[in-house]
Design an enzyme around this catalytic site. Structure first.
Site, short mmCIF file in Angstrom:
data_model
loop_
_atom_site.label_atom_id
_atom_site.label_comp_id
_atom_site.label_asym_id
_atom_site.label_seq_id
_atom_site.Cartn_x
_atom_site.Cartn_y
_atom_site.Cartn_z
N ARG A 10 -11.33 1.42 9.95
CA ARG A 10 -9.94 0.69 8.77
C ARG A 10 -11.34 0.61 7.37
O ARG A 10 -11.11 0.08 7.29
CB ARG A 10 -9.91 -0.54 9.48
N CYS A 41 0.88 -0.90 -0.15
CA CYS A 41 0.29 0.18 -0.04
C CYS A 41 0.51 1.07 -0.40
O CYS A 41 0.15 1.89 -0.17
CB CYS A 41 -0.83 -0.20 1.24
N GLU A 55 -7.22 -5.97 -1.89
CA GLU A 55 -7.06 -5.42 -1.10
C GLU A 55 -6.35 -3.98 -0.58
O GLU A 55 -4.58 -4.44 -0.66
CB GLU A 55 -7.39 -5.83 0.44
N ARG A 79 -10.18 0.77 3.81
CA ARG A 79 -9.48 0.06 3.04
C ARG A 79 -10.84 -0.57 1.72
O ARG A 79 -11.89 -0.51 1.75
CB ARG A 79 -9.39 -1.66 3.57
#
Length: 425
Positions: A176, A86, A125, A178
Site C-alpha cells: 500500500r 485521493c 496522506e 502512500r
C-alpha cells in the site's frame, strides 16, 4: 495560535484534529501515541456512523467547509492529520488533481485550518500518484503552500508501505504505497530533512517475503456466515481451468507475460494496436503454437472461450512457487485473473474486489481486511460487507500512520538502520 516553542518530542497529552477522517485510521494511530482528538471532520454518513461508535466523545462535523467558514470555531491543536481525498490524483480516476472542483480543492480547506491555528505538526496522506509526473504542479502547490505558512517540509515525496515495515514497527502484509507529507512549524528545513528525508534512505533488515498471509487469517470455522466469502461455482471452474493450464507448462518456463486466450492464433495481430499489445500478442501466439495440441484440448474441455472476457486473461506473478493456484493468492480483476505468492496481498481498494486465498477457496473477510490496515480486533466495522470493504480500502493504515507520526514528532530515538522510510524520485 502561534506555536514557536521548539520541542524535541510531542508534548504529553498532545491534541490533534482528524480531517477527512474516514473511519478513524489517523485517530487510532495518534490516540495510541497519547494524543486526544479535539475535532474530526468526515462528510460520508456511513463513515460517520462507524467513527461515532468508536469515538463517541470526539466532536465530529460533516463538511470541512462548515469549519473553515468559521475559523474561530477551530479548536487549538498540536497536530493536524488529514488523509485528504485521493480520487483527483488516483490512476484509476480522471487525475484532475487540484483542478477537480469538488475534491481536489479541499486541500486549500486544510490550509485554511492551518492558517487559523498554526499546529506544530501537519501529517498529510495521499496516493503515490499525487507526486507522479501528471501532478508536478499539484505537488509543488502543496509543498509551497505549507512553506509559505512557516512550515519546514521536505520537497521530495516520502513513500511508505505497510509490507515494508516489520511487525514490530507496525507493518502488515499489504502493499500500500502512500505518500506522506510531514511538516513542522518553526524549525529549519534542514532539521526536518535530517529527521525525515535522511532517515528515509536507511533500510530495515526486514524482507517482505517473510510475511505469511495465513498467519493473519481467521479460522474458517470461526467466521460468521462463511458462505458469504466462498467462491461461486463458476469462479472455482475458472480457477480450476487455469490451474490445469499452468501445470501443463514446465516449472522453469512459466510465462512472465499476461496470457490472453484471444491471442491464441497462428498469426498474431501486430498492426493497428499499441506496441505493447503487439508484443504480448506475439508472445501469446508463440506460446499457443508451441503447445497447440494440448491447448486446443484444454480450450474445448473447459469451454474457456465461453468464460467472461476478463476471465480469459491470466497473469502469473508467483515465479519460483509451485504452479498451483490453490496454494497461492488470486485477484479477479477487470483486466484478468492475477495470481501471486501467499506472502503479502495487493492493496485493498475501495470496492469489493477482494483478494482470494487459494488454500481457503474464499475471499478475505472484512475483519481480515481490517487486520491488513492494522485496525484493532475490537474495532466495530460497518455491518454491510460491501461498505466495510470500501471504508477499509479508503482508510489510512494505522500502523504506518503511527510509525510516521513517531518519526515526525521525535518520539522514536534514532535507531540506526531500523527506519524503513523510502525516498523516491
Amino acid at each position: 495560535m502561534t506555536n514557536t516553542n521548539k520541542r524535541s518530542q510531542a508534548p504529553s497529552g498532545f491534541r490533534f484534529i482528524d480531517l477527512f477522517s474516514g473511519i478513524g485510521g489517523f485517530h487510532l494511530a495518534l490516540e495510541g501515541l497519547g494524543g486526544t482528538c479535539v475535532l474530526a471532520s468526515e462528510i460520508d454518513p456511513d463513515c460517520q456512523a462507524v467513527y461515532r461508535r468508536r469515538f463517541p466523545h470526539t466532536p465530529l462535523i460533516g463538511d470541512i467547509r462548515a469549519l473553515t467558514a468559521r475559523p474561530d470555531s477551530i479548536p487549538e491543536h498540536d497536530v493536524l492529520a488529514a488523509g485528504f481525498p485521493c480520487q483527483p490524483f488516483s490512476k484509476s480516476g480522471a487525475q484532475l488533481g487540484l483542478r477537480d472542483q469538488t475534491r481536489g480543492t479541499l486541500f486549500f480547506d486544510i490550509m485554511e485550518v492551518v492558517r487559523a491555528r498554526r499546529p506544530r505538526y501537519v501529517i498529510l496522506e495521499n496516493v503515490r500518484n499525487i507526486a507522479g509526473p501528471r501532478h508536478r504542479e499539484t505537488w509543488r502547490t502543496v509543498i509551497e503552500s505549507l512553506r509559505e505558512e512557516g512550515y519546514s517540509v521536505g520537497g521530495e515525496p516520502l513513500v511508505l508501505s505497510p509490507h515494508l515495515l516489520s511487525p514490530e514497527q507496525g507493518g502488515a502484509p499489504q502493499v500500500r504505497d502512500r505518500v506522506f507529507i510531514l511538516a513542522e512549524y518553526g524549525v529549519p528545513t534542514s532539521e526536518l530533512a535530517d529527521l525525515a528525508l535522511l532517515r528515509s534512505k536507511l533500510r530495515l533488515n526486514w524482507s517482505p517475503q517473510l510475511w505469511r498471509i495465513e498467519d493473519h487469517l481467521t479460522p474458517d470455522d470461526a467466521i460468521d456466515i462463511p458462505e458469504r466469502y466462498r467462491l461461486r461455482p463458476e469462479e472455482v471452474r475458472w480457477l480450476d481451468a487455469w490451474n490445469e493450464f499452468m501445470q501443463h507448462l514446465p516449472a522453469d518456463g512459466l510465462p512472465g507475460f499476461p496470457i490472453w486466450v484471444e491471442a491464441f492464433t497462428r498469426t498474431p495481430q501486430a498492426t493497428d494496436v499499441p506496441l505493447w499489445k503487439a508484443i504480448f500478442n506475439r508472445k501469446n501466439s508463440a506460446l499457443y503454437m508451441e503447445n497447440r495440441r494440448w491447448i486446443e484440448s484444454w480450450l474445448k474441455r473447459w469451454r474457456v472461450r465461453d468464460f467472461p472476457r476478463s476471465r480469459q486473461k491470466f497473469e502469473w506473478q508467483a515465479r519460483g512457487h509451485e504452479p498451483d493456484v490453490w496454494k497461492l493468492v488470486v485477484h479477479l480483476r477487470p483486466s484478468g485473473i492475477r495470481v501471486k505468492a501467499a506472502t503479502y496481498l495487493p492493496a485493498l481498494v475501495a470496492i469489493t474486489q477482494t483478494s482470494i486465498i487459494g488454500s481457503r477457496r474464499r475471499r478475505i473477510t472484512p475483519r481480515e481486511a481490517a487486520r491488513l490496515q492494522s485496525f484493532p480486533e475490537d474495532f466495530q466495522l460497518h455491518p454491510v460487507d460491501a461498505i466495510a470493504y470500501r471504508q477499509l480500502g479508503n482508510a489510512v493504515n494505522v500502523g504506518v500512520a503511527s510509525f510516521v507520526a513517531q518519526e515526525l514528532m521525535g518520539r522514536r530515538e534514532m535507531q540506526g538502520n531500523r527506519s524503513n522510510l523510502r525516498l523516491v524520485s
